[in-house]
Scaffold this active site. Structure first.
Site, short mmCIF file in Angstrom:
data_model
loop_
_atom_site.label_atom_id
_atom_site.label_comp_id
_atom_site.label_asym_id
_atom_site.label_seq_id
_atom_site.Cartn_x
_atom_site.Cartn_y
_atom_site.Cartn_z
CD GLU A 1 -3.06 -0.97 0.21
OE1 GLU A 1 -3.03 0.01 -0.58
OE2 GLU A 1 -3.95 -1.84 0.17
NE ARG B 1 -3.76 2.74 -0.84
CZ ARG B 1 -5.07 2.68 -0.57
NH1 ARG B 1 -5.75 3.78 -0.37
NH2 ARG B 1 -5.69 1.52 -0.47
CG ASP C 1 -5.88 -7.42 -7.71
OD1 ASP C 1 -4.85 -7.73 -7.10
OD2 ASP C 1 -6.66 -6.55 -7.30
CD GLU D 1 -10.59 -1.72 -8.71
OE1 GLU D 1 -9.64 -1.51 -7.95
OE2 GLU D 1 -11.79 -1.46 -8.41
#
Length: 644
Positions: free
Chosen positions: A220, A224, A364, A533
């Protein structure tokens, strides 16, 4: 490289005209006038007579048949050209001449705003359309300003805004994640005041935060915060290629903070006994440790490389790229199921744990970064990164073979899961996260250029066409996950009606939807987190196919966000249940709503020359990095050189 298609672009546009069956009359006439029989007949007087007699008889038959055939203009839409061979002709000489010199079959002419069957939008938007989309793009910019104003007023410096209670919340390590995640969106939108506010906060506060904070998640924080700093560096003129920021800190400020953060994050790699990094880092003392279950997520350890590679390129220090790429080199050696991998891996053994396979959470972005890292590195001299593309292609074949099914009754295409790996039963479950896949498939097929250009240059393989078809089919399903609900917003997870699975009474609430019986939404899965998405894939597909329907779908989704998630006092909020009206609100604005969702919508409605897909690659948090040529320096380091 895969072989090119065995037919030309014209054949695809014209519905594979080259392979059509010939008519019975064409066979007869071609036999008469192209075979040895013709040459023999004309050598003798009897042959000449018989040949002429047969031709005259055939002509009479054809004229008789044509006189009974309705005009070809019946049933054709306005603007289509009538085919010459279907007209009723009364002059025998003219008909006889046409029989001998029949023109090749041509496709119908399309009006400027129509599509050809290959899926390429051939018309150009008119001036009215351009003004419409500029206005809609301004609406997205206003939404961003509203979201930022709520955050600045109630949560400046916190990771996230709780818009209903109007306070901040640190859920991502306390590094002001919303500030950094939002910065490049503001740059792209030309919002200088926001750029100044965010940039000033970063310059004044972020280094101190990094040196004092405790546990952060490697994944993360990389996508980010590190990704946001690196993108801000480039967009503010750090590479001297472009400068979208006329205010805020100098680019070197962003770079120096990024290096400081990355140096601490590297401990996740160097502390692990294998190439698989630990999941958590203690920033203040640059130490790392595994998660409580001692495992790392497959997607998390393989979704760091774009960021670390770009940092090495602009800093000249190869250590970031070296550590990041060890992960993919290790993945190359591991056993897979038709290119698909389990969602957990052990940093202690370096082996996959369990058999669960899915393209949703924890799986993913492994597949996303295979193709994107290859695009980023493919121009490096002697880089030998083709294995990434090979792994991607194998995985997409595995997706098509093992995970793709269609719904009942309307045959929506979806990507399911294998809870027990190759030996487990198929689950018709799809996270909203899987909706990244249409964009990734399209990007992998054309490498960022338009489908029209790729076809014109004969660059697409049969497999590329299959992936593009799957991309468009799956994007349709992702959109219908929105339109089937009462709010027009998608649930976090959907199930699909198949021959083996159905649960009654779990629809989305929109009874007018054609797909109300195809999509099943369980009670615990009905929340919406403002995820990006689907609009990400709509953005990529619009850029590649130029089909305006993707813009229209994006506009419908944006309107639903405006109607049901906007908070009057500032910001936007997640929802607890998208199937009921009015929806219950959840009181949280995720950082990715500003960093991804609104950015992709803004770019979807704007000019395709802004952040072009063949010149930039977006990380999984929508931070764009330039794709550049590269050369190796001594010691294995590399630096950027020129744009592609």
């Amino acid at each position: 490289m895969s072989k090119s298609l065995p037919y030309s672009v014209k054949d695809v546009h014209y519905d594979n005209a080259k392979f059509r069956h010939r008519s019975f009359f064409k066979v007869i006439t071609q036999t008469l006038f192209t075979s040895d029989m013709k040459r023999e007949c004309v050598s003798y007087s009897t042959g000449k007579f018989l040949g002429l007699f047969m031709i005259f008889g055939l002509a009479c038959l054809i004229l008789t048949h044509a006189s009974k055939t309705p005009s070809a203009t019946d049933g054709l839409s306005k603007g289509l050209e009538t085919n010459e061979e279907h007209k009723v002709v009364t002059d025998v000489g003219v008909r006889f001449k046409k029989l001998l010199r029949r023109a090749p079959r041509l496709p119908p002419r399309l009006s400027g705003n129509e599509k050809v069957s290959s899926g390429i939008f051939t018309g150009k938007p008119n001036e009215h359309d351009e003004e419409k989309w500029k206005a809609r793009q301004r609406n997205v910019k206003e939404a961003f300003i509203h979201a930022w104003s709520g955050y600045k007023k109630s949560a400046m410096g916190y990771d996230e805004l709780l818009p209903l209670s109007m306070q901040g919340f640190d859920g991502l390590g306390g590094l002001g994640a919303t500030v950094v995640d939002s910065l490049d969106t503001a740059m792209i939108m030309g919002l200088e005041e926001v750029v100044s506010e965010a940039g000033s906060w970063i310059e004044s506060n972020l280094l101190e935060r990094i040196s004092q904070k405790g546990d952060v998640n490697l994944f993360e924080t990389t996508i980010r915060v590190l990704g946001g700093l690196l993108s801000a560096y480039h967009l503010s003129g750090g590479d001297q290629d472009m400068n979208l920021a006329n205010t805020g800190p100098k680019p070197t400020i962003y770079l120096e903070i990024a290096k400081n953060l990355a140096d601490r994050l590297l401990s996740a790699f160097t502390s692990s006994p294998t190439p698989i990094p630990y999941s958590d880092v203690l920033l203040k003392n640059s130490s790392a440790h595994p998660a409580h279950n001692l495992l790392s997520s497959t997607s998390e350890v393989s979704t760091l490389q774009l960021e670390f590679n770009y940092l090495s390129a602009i800093s000249g220090d190869p250590k970031y790229k070296t550590e990041g790429m060890k992960v993919f080199a290790h993945f190359k050696t591991l056993p897979k199921v038709e290119g698909l991998v389990p969602i957990y891996i052990s940093p202690h053994s370096g082996e996959f744990i369990g058999q669960e396979i899915r393209l949703g959470s924890r799986g993913d972005s492994y597949y996303e970064y295979l193709i994107k890292v290859w695009l980023q590195l493919r121009s490096i001299q002697d880089g030998n990164f083709t294995y990434l593309y090979d792994m991607y292609e194998e995985a997409m074949r595995g997706v098509r073979h093992l995970l793709v099914q269609k719904t009942i009754p309307n045959e929506l295409v979806f990507v399911g899961e294998l809870p027990g790996g190759s030996k487990g039963s198929f689950s018709p479950k799809m996270d909203h996260l899987v909706c990244f896949l249409p964009g990734t498939l399209a990007l992998g097929a054309t490498k960022g250029i338009t489908k029209e250009k790729a076809m014109k240059d004969n660059l697409l393989t049969i497999e590329d066409f299959e992936n593009l078809k799957l991309a468009e089919d799956l994007a349709k399903t992702c959109f219908e996950m929105y339109s089937v609900t009462s709010t027009g917003l998608a649930p976090e997870i959907a199930y699909f009606h198949t021959k083996d699975f159905y649960e009654d009474g779990l629809g989305g609430g929109n009874q007018s939807s054609e797909y109300v019986n195809d999509i099943i939404i369980k009670f615990n899965d009905r929340h919406n987190l403002l995820r990006p998405e689907t609009v990400e894939s709509l953005f990529v597909l619009y850029r590649i196919t130029q089909d305006p329907k993707y813009r229209e779908w994006g506009w419908q989704i944006f309107q639903s966000f405006e109607k049901y998630t906007k908070v009057d006092s500032g910001g936007y909020t997640s929802l607890n249940d998208v199937t009921t009206l009015p929806p219950q609100r959840r009181d949280k604005m995720e950082t990715f709503f500003l960093g991804e969702t609104l950015k992709y919508l803004y770019l979807l409605f704007g000019d395709s020359s802004v952040i072009p897909l063949d010149k930039f690659v977006f990380n999984t948090e929508a931070h764009p990095f330039p794709i550049k040529d590269a050369i190796y320096l001594e010691g294995g380091s590399f630096m950027m050189k020129g744009t592609m």
